[in-house]
Design an enzyme around this catalytic site. Sequence first.
Site, PDB file in Angstrom:
ATOM      1  N   HIS A  81     -21.632 -30.603   9.429  1.00  0.00           N
ATOM      2  CA  HIS A  81     -22.400 -31.801   9.077  1.00  0.00           C
ATOM      3  C   HIS A  81     -23.371 -31.487   7.938  1.00  0.00           C
ATOM      4  CE1 HIS A  81     -25.951 -30.070  10.988  1.00  0.00           C
ATOM      5  NE2 HIS A  81     -25.171 -29.754  12.017  1.00  0.00           N
ATOM      6  N   ASP A 363     -22.135 -25.644  12.585  1.00  0.00           N
ATOM      7  CA  ASP A 363     -22.088 -24.237  12.168  1.00  0.00           C
ATOM      8  C   ASP A 363     -21.413 -23.386  13.231  1.00  0.00           C
ATOM      9  OD1 ASP A 363     -24.169 -24.450  14.021  1.00  0.00           O
ATOM     10  OD2 ASP A 363     -25.722 -23.744  12.652  1.00  0.00           O
TER      11      ASP A 363
END
Length: 464
Positions: A81, A363
């Site tokens: 994102h 992540d």
Amino acid sequence: MNILSALLLLVHLIPVSAAKNGVTSKNRKRIMPDPVTEPPVTDPVYEALLYCNIPRVAERSMEGHAPHHFKLVSVHVFIRHGDRYPLYVIPKTKRPEIDCTLVANRKPYHPKLEAFVSHMSKGSGASFESPLHSLPLYPSHQLCEMGELTQTGVVQHLQNGQLLRDVYLKKHKLLPSDWSTEQLRLETTGKSRTLQSGLALLYGFLPDFDWKKIYFRHQPSALFCSGNCYCPLRNQYLEKEQRRQYLLRLKNRQLERTYEEMARIVDTSTKQLRAANPIDAMLCLFCHNVSFPCTRNGCVNMEHFKVIKRHQIEDESERREKKLYLGYALLGAHPILNQTVGRMRRAAEGWKEELFALSSAHDVTLAPILSALGLTEARFPRFAARLIFELWQDREKPGEHSVRILYDGVDVTFHTSFCQDHHKRSPKPMCPLENFVRFVKRDMFVALGSGSTNYYDACHREGS
């Protein structure tokens, strides 16, 4: 966010059933150390700027580069994102005043920003898998909510989408003009920031797309492991990795003194400050060019930031050396890589479905994939990071298919463990699909040293 913070966050992003178990910079996108362009000594501020990934006007990338006799067959995109508001606030300090509305007169800006907002406002009847239909399609709070995507995050992915459109649609004609729902595969975790990032990239890629053709699937786990999330040995590797990180932190007296000084400034205990993961809020302030908080006891400052960021860098270096994380990564990334191999093989056989796959993630999704692929020098995923797998067909030998892998626009195919030596034997600028298939179906288990030949057995054997 460092690996420890990311791993701790992952505990909350894996479903319960599985847990049974504003700054400017030359935003270089190289993921491998470059002694010519990068500081001779690791600079925490330079690394933080790379992590922020401030959008710039033009970005050079290697996506879609291939000899003229190669035909692009399918593309599989994994993204983190975009820029977001912190997940944590430094105790006893005011929340950062960052505006998450999307407005044209604020930087960073993208020419499609207003059109994106207008198009999202028409998508209330879109067909998304539950519970995605309850999420907002774009950020809109004047004071950002915790973890909310910012305008920077939207612009990052509008830019990503436009870059991929120019290469894959305009140049290589990956999709026909009358593309269908079946030719896309779109999936995201259940966070608004991942859904909105996916929509921003998709809008840059397919401007003014027909909402009736768009279907986002929901992935309950940040590992995108679908029905294969329960893996006891993976969780054992995770616990060992967290223990390693804890011991490294204990040895860092400068880090501990920094936490003690910051705790004194904000008038809280060191334990409470550390638990609030202050680097998360500090990175947000840094990326948005906002001052660190001050109290009557003093100010949190750039030296504090550098010490914590430098420890993150040292932690990532030791993680590569100790290789405990590799075991976690191989088991964590196997389901999503296995799904990718399956789609590639079907496309190579002539299937015309799922030609463009987009997984909007975190992540803690990308980091295990990078490690499992053998990309040991790859930087930790920045905001709006993109990892792309391209499948190509040799028109001169139609039965032969090859793979290219790109991370943030850099071709890393020959840095992967399964294709490091191939270019020494072949002039082709890509890797045979069979190498990637063999890696996922066999070599990932060999690398675990377990003697297992399938995912279930590897997950359920006794830990080493």
